[in-house]
Design an enzyme around this catalytic site. Structure first.
Site, PDB file in Angstrom:
ATOM      1  CG  ASN A 392       9.234  -5.543  -8.603  1.00 49.84           C
ATOM      2  OD1 ASN A 392      10.450  -5.561  -8.439  1.00 49.84           O
ATOM      3  ND2 ASN A 392       8.452  -4.742  -7.920  1.00 49.84           N
ATOM      4  CG  ASP A 393       9.629 -10.025  -6.573  1.00 55.37           C
ATOM      5  OD1 ASP A 393      10.144  -8.959  -6.206  1.00 55.37           O
ATOM      6  OD2 ASP A 393       8.618 -10.529  -6.040  1.00 55.37           O
TER       7      ASP A 393
END
Lengths: 466, 100
Positions: A392-393
């Site tokens: 994700n990040d």
């Protein structure tokens, strides 16, 4: 007279064995720095440990042999069994646990020397005290890190003035240590005080640090334990401990810096601020606009089967879903169809740098298909599909272009540059850090909703059906 | 061992550690942290000496704790490092088309 020369011969033998051990350790670590020779590296280092342990039993004037052997059997068999059983996903906290044990052992050596109450020279006394404090901090700190990653401690305890409290505890530990080291007083009260304060410091230092930052902390404690071992080595006049401890101390410090840099954080930032926790989500940054566009597995299957190049970006979510075996099965199907498949690993994918490589290796992915950030980032532009699973990040483009975002400046994988981006995701929530991911809203991005393992199984069927 | 010799050892070992690790690829960082964790398990020999020279009950108890912890560090560090490194394989023999 013959006894004396016998003792001298033994000491010489022990020195020789420690020399061999130091050689084997350094060669072992060197071999561990290449995937081709890495396996033999740990075997070399293991041989060194065995040699040193056996020859240490020859020290003249030692007693308590049944206690020594019994304690080795107890400690080693506990660790051996737990180390064999632990799942690869839980490796970081296991390393923390074993590291804490080493720190505790260094502190115990210091305690035995200091409780004996014999006057030590000022240098030796100081080294014993400092090594003991570092070892005790590493011990209790590593146990807290273990508890956090294992999910035993869920909260991050923070309050105003926490740093000041830590400083006060450290100052108190050093002051008490000074009283003992200078030989002013070596009574049980003062010696016990040093260790109690140091153990407390490890706890109060580690409790406020969030789970995402824990790898850096474990790495730091690893380096600290090395240093503590080296200091106690000075106290005992043991060259093997000095060399091995110092090598780990400096190597561990470098490794800690590399990790912190990969996460775009300074070490001070990790230790003294509260980011890196799922709570306190810093949701700064401009709002992300647009819609997430869903896609069906069958369509993704066709897209990937006819692609020339597919780059897989795995994250910790993939490992949690135990999907790595299925992912590799899918990739093998694609490779058999002539698709060029690469895996792109962010330095902090998984729970510590390199953890994702271990998880992929467990599934049987050859390491030459795996590329790190610097190698792969230029390749996304020529990729037909970037498959994001559980990450994700580390693929959030706001890190490149939104100065107000808390992750601005963090090196990311440029998955958004691929012609098509497929994100396998359980639901529509934000990431580990609570930051919205702009990648999910891009025009070339499609969301494949579902549990990681189930979604990849569908993809396998879809590719087979093509 | 005189103080100055010990200091030389300290300095040289520090450079050695730094140089040996500096060339490690990211893919090996976790096994390497684990491997270096194993190496400081050498604290076991110090704990053995401390327990071997312990005389009072208190010293013996702390000595035993030290040896148990150190043996755990060494044995555990070895097992998990070996398990991880054993899995690293190149595509080598089973080379497939497309897997360059």
């Amino acid at each position: 007279m013959s006894a004396v020369s016998g003792d001298e011969a033994r000491l010489l033998l022990i020195q020789a064995s420690y020399f061999l051990t130091a050689f084997l350790f350094i060669m072992g670590l060197k071999r561990m720095s290449s995937p081709v020779t890495a396996r033999s590296g740990i075997v070399w280092a293991g041989a060194g440990m065995l040699v040193a342990t056996i020859f240490t039993l020859l020290y003249p004037g030692m007693g308590n042999y049944p206690l020594i052997l019994g304690a080795i059997v107890v400690g080693a068999s506990f660790a051996w069994v737990s180390g064999k059983r632990v799942a690869m996903t839980n490796m970081p906290q296991m390393i923390a646990l074993y590291n804490g044990m080493g720190g505790g052992a260094a502190a115990a050596i210091a305690a035995v020397e200091l409780y004996r109450g014999e006057a030590l020279s000022r240098t030796v006394g100081t080294l014993a005290v400092v090594g003991g404090i570092i070892g005790a901090v590493s011990f209790s700190g590593s146990l807290i890190a273990f508890g956090k990653l294992q999910g035993l401690i869920k909260k991050s305890y923070r309050f105003n003035g926490q740093q000041i409290l830590n400083l006060v505890i450290l100052a108190a530990a050093l002051f008490t240590g000074g009283v003992v080291a200078t030989g002013y007083s070596m009574d049980v009260f003062h010696v016990t005080g040093i260790f109690a304060l140091a153990l407390l410091l490890g706890v109060t230092m580690t409790l406020p640090i969030g789970g995402a930052d824990m790898p850096v902390v474990i790495s730091l404690y690893n380096a600290l334990t090395g240093l503590a071992v080296a200091f106690e080595g000075f106290v005992l006049g043991n060259a093997a401990m000095i060399i091995a401890g110092t090598v780990v101390g400096s190597a561990g410090t470098l490794l800690t810096q590399l990790m912190a840099r990969a996460m775009n954080r300074s070490l001070g930032n990790v230790l003294f601020s509260g980011f890196g926790d799922t709570g306190g989500a810093a949701s700064g940054g401009a709002g992300v606009t647009g819609n997430m566009k869903p896609i069906e597995a069958a369509d993704v299957g066709v897209m990937m089967a006819f692609a020339q190049k597919v780059i897989v970006v795995p994250g910790y979510g993939m490992a949690v879903a135990q999907a790595q075996h299925k992912v590799w099965e899918l990739c093998q199907l694609l490779i058999d169809r002539g698709v060029l498949v690469r895996f792109a690993i962010h330095p902090v994918a998984g729970r510590m740098p390199g953890h994702m490589n271990v998880l992929l290796a467990e599934a049987g992915v050859p390491y030459d298909l795996i590329a790190d950030l610097d190698e792969i980032n230029a390749e996304f532009e020529t990729a037909d599909v970037a498959l994001i699973i559980g990450a994700n990040d580390v693929v959030n483009p706001v890190a490149r272009n939104d100065k107000s975002s808390p992750i601005y400046g963090m090196p990311i994988l440029n998955a958004d540059k691929a012609k098509n981006v497929i994100v396998i995701k359980r639901g529509q929530g934000a990431g580990f850090s609570g930051i919205e991911n702009a990648l999910f809203y891009l025009d070339n991005t499609r969301m494949l909703y579902g549990d990681g393992q189930a979604a990849v199984s569908q993809l396998i069927q879809a590719v087979k059906a093509v | 061992m005189t103080g100055i010799v010990a200091l030389y050892i300290f300095m040289l070992a520090a450079f050695t550690g730094y140089e040996v690790i500096a060339k490690v690829p990211v893919i090996l960082h976790t096994p390497l942290m684990s491997g270096s964790n194993f190496v400081h398990g050498i604290v076991l020999v110090g704990a053995m000496v401390a327990l071997g020279n312990a005389t009072t009950g208190l010293e013996k108890v702390i000595g035993i704790v030290g040896v148990v912890l150190a043996a755990g560090n060494a044995a555990g560090g070895y097992v998990v490092t070996e398990r991880m490194l054993e899995m690293f394989k190149s595509s080598g023999a089973k080379k497939r088309p497309g897997a360059h």
